[in-house]
Design a protein around this motif. Sequence first.
Motif, PDB file in Angstrom:
ATOM      1  N   ALA A  23       0.807  -1.201   0.021  1.00  0.00           N
ATOM      2  CA  ALA A  23       0.026   0.163   0.032  1.00  0.00           C
ATOM      3  C   ALA A  23       0.909   1.244   0.004  1.00  0.00           C
ATOM      4  O   ALA A  23       0.351   2.396  -0.488  1.00  0.00           O
ATOM      5  CB  ALA A  23      -0.933  -0.009   1.148  1.00  0.00           C
ATOM      6  N   ASN A  24       2.016   1.211   0.516  1.00  0.00           N
ATOM      7  CA  ASN A  24       2.935   2.361   0.596  1.00  0.00           C
ATOM      8  C   ASN A  24       3.824   2.332  -0.631  1.00  0.00           C
ATOM      9  O   ASN A  24       5.112   2.576  -0.675  1.00  0.00           O
ATOM     10  CB  ASN A  24       3.606   2.291   1.720  1.00  0.00           C
ATOM     11  N   GLU A  25       3.224   1.815  -1.827  1.00  0.00           N
ATOM     12  CA  GLU A  25       4.109   2.028  -2.939  1.00  0.00           C
ATOM     13  C   GLU A  25       4.944   3.018  -3.495  1.00  0.00           C
ATOM     14  O   GLU A  25       6.231   2.805  -3.642  1.00  0.00           O
ATOM     15  CB  GLU A  25       3.132   1.569  -4.304  1.00  0.00           C
ATOM     16  N   GLU A  26       4.648   4.030  -3.219  1.00  0.00           N
ATOM     17  CA  GLU A  26       5.503   5.406  -3.848  1.00  0.00           C
ATOM     18  C   GLU A  26       6.740   5.601  -2.782  1.00  0.00           C
ATOM     19  O   GLU A  26       7.674   5.632  -3.480  1.00  0.00           O
ATOM     20  CB  GLU A  26       4.609   6.519  -3.950  1.00  0.00           C
ATOM     21  N   ALA A  27       6.307   5.455  -1.391  1.00  0.00           N
ATOM     22  CA  ALA A  27       7.621   5.560  -0.701  1.00  0.00           C
ATOM     23  C   ALA A  27       8.531   4.579  -0.880  1.00  0.00           C
ATOM     24  O   ALA A  27       9.879   4.594  -0.775  1.00  0.00           O
ATOM     25  CB  ALA A  27       7.243   5.654   0.692  1.00  0.00           C
ATOM     26  N   ARG A  28       8.023   3.242  -0.967  1.00  0.00           N
ATOM     27  CA  ARG A  28       8.933   2.095  -1.284  1.00  0.00           C
ATOM     28  C   ARG A  28       9.716   2.216  -2.450  1.00  0.00           C
ATOM     29  O   ARG A  28      10.942   1.996  -2.495  1.00  0.00           O
ATOM     30  CB  ARG A  28       8.167   0.770  -1.227  1.00  0.00           C
ATOM     31  N   LEU A  29       8.954   2.725  -3.582  1.00  0.00           N
ATOM     32  CA  LEU A  29       9.752   2.671  -4.943  1.00  0.00           C
ATOM     33  C   LEU A  29      10.846   3.817  -4.796  1.00  0.00           C
ATOM     34  O   LEU A  29      11.979   3.771  -5.322  1.00  0.00           O
ATOM     35  CB  LEU A  29       8.662   3.160  -5.983  1.00  0.00           C
ATOM     36  N   ALA A  30      10.531   4.983  -4.133  1.00  0.00           N
ATOM     37  CA  ALA A  30      11.611   5.955  -3.868  1.00  0.00           C
ATOM     38  C   ALA A  30      12.811   5.492  -3.465  1.00  0.00           C
ATOM     39  O   ALA A  30      13.666   5.929  -3.718  1.00  0.00           O
ATOM     40  CB  ALA A  30      10.888   7.108  -3.098  1.00  0.00           C
ATOM     41  N   LYS A  31      12.458   4.462  -2.378  1.00  0.00           N
ATOM     42  CA  LYS A  31      13.989   3.867  -1.669  1.00  0.00           C
ATOM     43  C   LYS A  31      14.663   3.290  -2.628  1.00  0.00           C
ATOM     44  O   LYS A  31      15.825   3.276  -2.801  1.00  0.00           O
ATOM     45  CB  LYS A  31      13.425   3.262  -0.483  1.00  0.00           C
ATOM     46  N   PHE A  32      14.097   2.447  -3.421  1.00  0.00           N
ATOM     47  CA  PHE A  32      14.870   1.680  -4.589  1.00  0.00           C
ATOM     48  C   PHE A  32      15.388   2.709  -5.401  1.00  0.00           C
ATOM     49  O   PHE A  32      16.344   2.489  -5.915  1.00  0.00           O
ATOM     50  CB  PHE A  32      13.840   0.650  -5.081  1.00  0.00           C
ATOM     51  N   LYS A  33      14.496   3.533  -5.856  1.00  0.00           N
ATOM     52  CA  LYS A  33      14.939   4.592  -7.105  1.00  0.00           C
ATOM     53  C   LYS A  33      16.291   5.215  -6.585  1.00  0.00           C
ATOM     54  O   LYS A  33      17.145   5.604  -7.117  1.00  0.00           O
ATOM     55  CB  LYS A  33      13.853   5.507  -7.381  1.00  0.00           C
ATOM     56  N   ALA A  34      16.389   5.663  -5.279  1.00  0.00           N
ATOM     57  CA  ALA A  34      17.387   6.228  -4.681  1.00  0.00           C
ATOM     58  C   ALA A  34      18.716   5.531  -4.842  1.00  0.00           C
ATOM     59  O   ALA A  34      19.714   6.043  -5.065  1.00  0.00           O
ATOM     60  CB  ALA A  34      16.918   6.885  -3.470  1.00  0.00           C
ATOM     61  N   VAL A  35      18.299   4.244  -4.389  1.00  0.00           N
ATOM     62  CA  VAL A  35      19.580   3.247  -4.436  1.00  0.00           C
ATOM     63  C   VAL A  35      20.147   3.047  -5.705  1.00  0.00           C
ATOM     64  O   VAL A  35      21.194   3.220  -6.023  1.00  0.00           O
ATOM     65  CB  VAL A  35      19.160   1.937  -3.583  1.00  0.00           C
ATOM     66  N   PHE A  36      19.235   3.026  -6.780  1.00  0.00           N
ATOM     67  CA  PHE A  36      19.814   2.872  -8.127  1.00  0.00           C
ATOM     68  C   PHE A  36      20.549   4.055  -8.507  1.00  0.00           C
ATOM     69  O   PHE A  36      21.380   3.975  -9.007  1.00  0.00           O
ATOM     70  CB  PHE A  36      18.521   2.541  -8.969  1.00  0.00           C
ATOM     71  N   ILE A  37      19.810   5.242  -8.272  1.00  0.00           N
ATOM     72  CA  ILE A  37      20.482   6.535  -8.722  1.00  0.00           C
ATOM     73  C   ILE A  37      21.920   6.733  -8.188  1.00  0.00           C
ATOM     74  O   ILE A  37      22.871   7.003  -8.743  1.00  0.00           O
ATOM     75  CB  ILE A  37      19.693   7.934  -8.191  1.00  0.00           C
ATOM     76  N   TYR A  38      21.990   6.320  -6.865  1.00  0.00           N
ATOM     77  CA  TYR A  38      23.289   6.561  -6.061  1.00  0.00           C
ATOM     78  C   TYR A  38      24.395   5.448  -6.770  1.00  0.00           C
ATOM     79  O   TYR A  38      25.361   5.858  -6.884  1.00  0.00           O
ATOM     80  CB  TYR A  38      22.892   5.946  -4.656  1.00  0.00           C
ATOM     81  N   ASN A  39      23.674   4.377  -7.159  1.00  0.00           N
ATOM     82  CA  ASN A  39      24.629   3.488  -7.787  1.00  0.00           C
ATOM     83  C   ASN A  39      25.065   3.762  -9.363  1.00  0.00           C
ATOM     84  O   ASN A  39      26.096   3.409  -9.741  1.00  0.00           O
ATOM     85  CB  ASN A  39      24.071   1.825  -7.524  1.00  0.00           C
ATOM     86  N   PHE A  40      24.084   4.523  -9.988  1.00  0.00           N
ATOM     87  CA  PHE A  40      24.429   4.800 -11.293  1.00  0.00           C
ATOM     88  C   PHE A  40      25.499   5.530 -11.257  1.00  0.00           C
ATOM     89  O   PHE A  40      26.444   5.624 -12.369  1.00  0.00           O
ATOM     90  CB  PHE A  40      23.026   5.420 -11.758  1.00  0.00           C
ATOM     91  N   VAL A  41      25.858   6.481 -10.255  1.00  0.00           N
ATOM     92  CA  VAL A  41      27.121   7.333 -10.324  1.00  0.00           C
ATOM     93  C   VAL A  41      28.267   6.234 -10.627  1.00  0.00           C
ATOM     94  O   VAL A  41      29.054   6.880 -11.304  1.00  0.00           O
ATOM     95  CB  VAL A  41      26.949   7.939  -8.953  1.00  0.00           C
ATOM     96  N   GLU A  42      28.256   5.265  -9.941  1.00  0.00           N
ATOM     97  CA  GLU A  42      29.394   4.496  -9.893  1.00  0.00           C
ATOM     98  C   GLU A  42      29.753   3.635 -11.490  1.00  0.00           C
ATOM     99  O   GLU A  42      30.602   3.127 -11.936  1.00  0.00           O
ATOM    100  CB  GLU A  42      29.514   3.292  -9.089  1.00  0.00           C
ATOM    101  N   PHE A  43      28.698   3.697 -12.245  1.00  0.00           N
ATOM    102  CA  PHE A  43      28.597   3.170 -13.599  1.00  0.00           C
ATOM    103  C   PHE A  43      28.482   4.039 -14.808  1.00  0.00           C
ATOM    104  O   PHE A  43      28.483   3.440 -15.980  1.00  0.00           O
ATOM    105  CB  PHE A  43      27.418   2.114 -13.595  1.00  0.00           C
ATOM    106  N   VAL A  44      28.663   5.147 -14.334  1.00  0.00           N
ATOM    107  CA  VAL A  44      28.398   6.299 -15.583  1.00  0.00           C
ATOM    108  C   VAL A  44      29.822   6.963 -15.547  1.00  0.00           C
ATOM    109  O   VAL A  44      30.235   7.558 -14.808  1.00  0.00           O
ATOM    110  CB  VAL A  44      27.122   7.265 -15.224  1.00  0.00           C
ATOM    111  N   LYS A  45      30.480   7.126 -16.678  1.00  0.00           N
ATOM    112  CA  LYS A  45      31.671   7.833 -16.946  1.00  0.00           C
ATOM    113  C   LYS A  45      31.405   9.232 -17.428  1.00  0.00           C
ATOM    114  O   LYS A  45      30.817   9.622 -18.334  1.00  0.00           O
ATOM    115  CB  LYS A  45      32.460   7.302 -17.789  1.00  0.00           C
TER     116      LYS A  45
END
Length: 181
Positions: A23-45
Amino acid sequence: MRVSKLLLILLLNPVILWAQIDANEEARLAKFKAVFIYNFVEFVKWPETKNAGSITIGVVSNSFLLPTLEAVARKRKASGEEIVIKKHVTVNDTLIAQSFPSYHILFVGPALTDELGMIAESLAGKHVLIIGDTDGFAKKGVAVNFILIDGKLKFEINTKALSRAGLEMHSQLLKLGILVE
């Protein structure tokens, strides 16, 4: 090479741990998106000239993502650099021309559907990774776009948008995304 494999494992953790959306979909999704974005920094030159002591992420969205990214920025560094989050409620020509080009990442929400083409065009060659979370954004010039497939968070990658931005993405990350043109 060993560091790349470790970072890939860290990037995959949200996918491996992902469960059905509640039921708390958007907040849960935001956590995963933030982790992905944080990790994208490591994989983009980014070019050396872009790395000036901090990683700047601009957010133009009214979502749970902003406070979640701010929490990540307070606790972690990306590629050894401090993470700076810049929030914008609206977009104008001055902001696009003067502020956005200095960012490493620009996250755009669904409210910017009409402005997205102009933003992508203005940032071409400026080494800004544009990320969105709206159906169809990858085909409209966003380099990385979060989508839900069968209740699971995935991401599309527009390689042409990456190229237009002047960015390179690690091949391991390209394999994880859904490639679109």
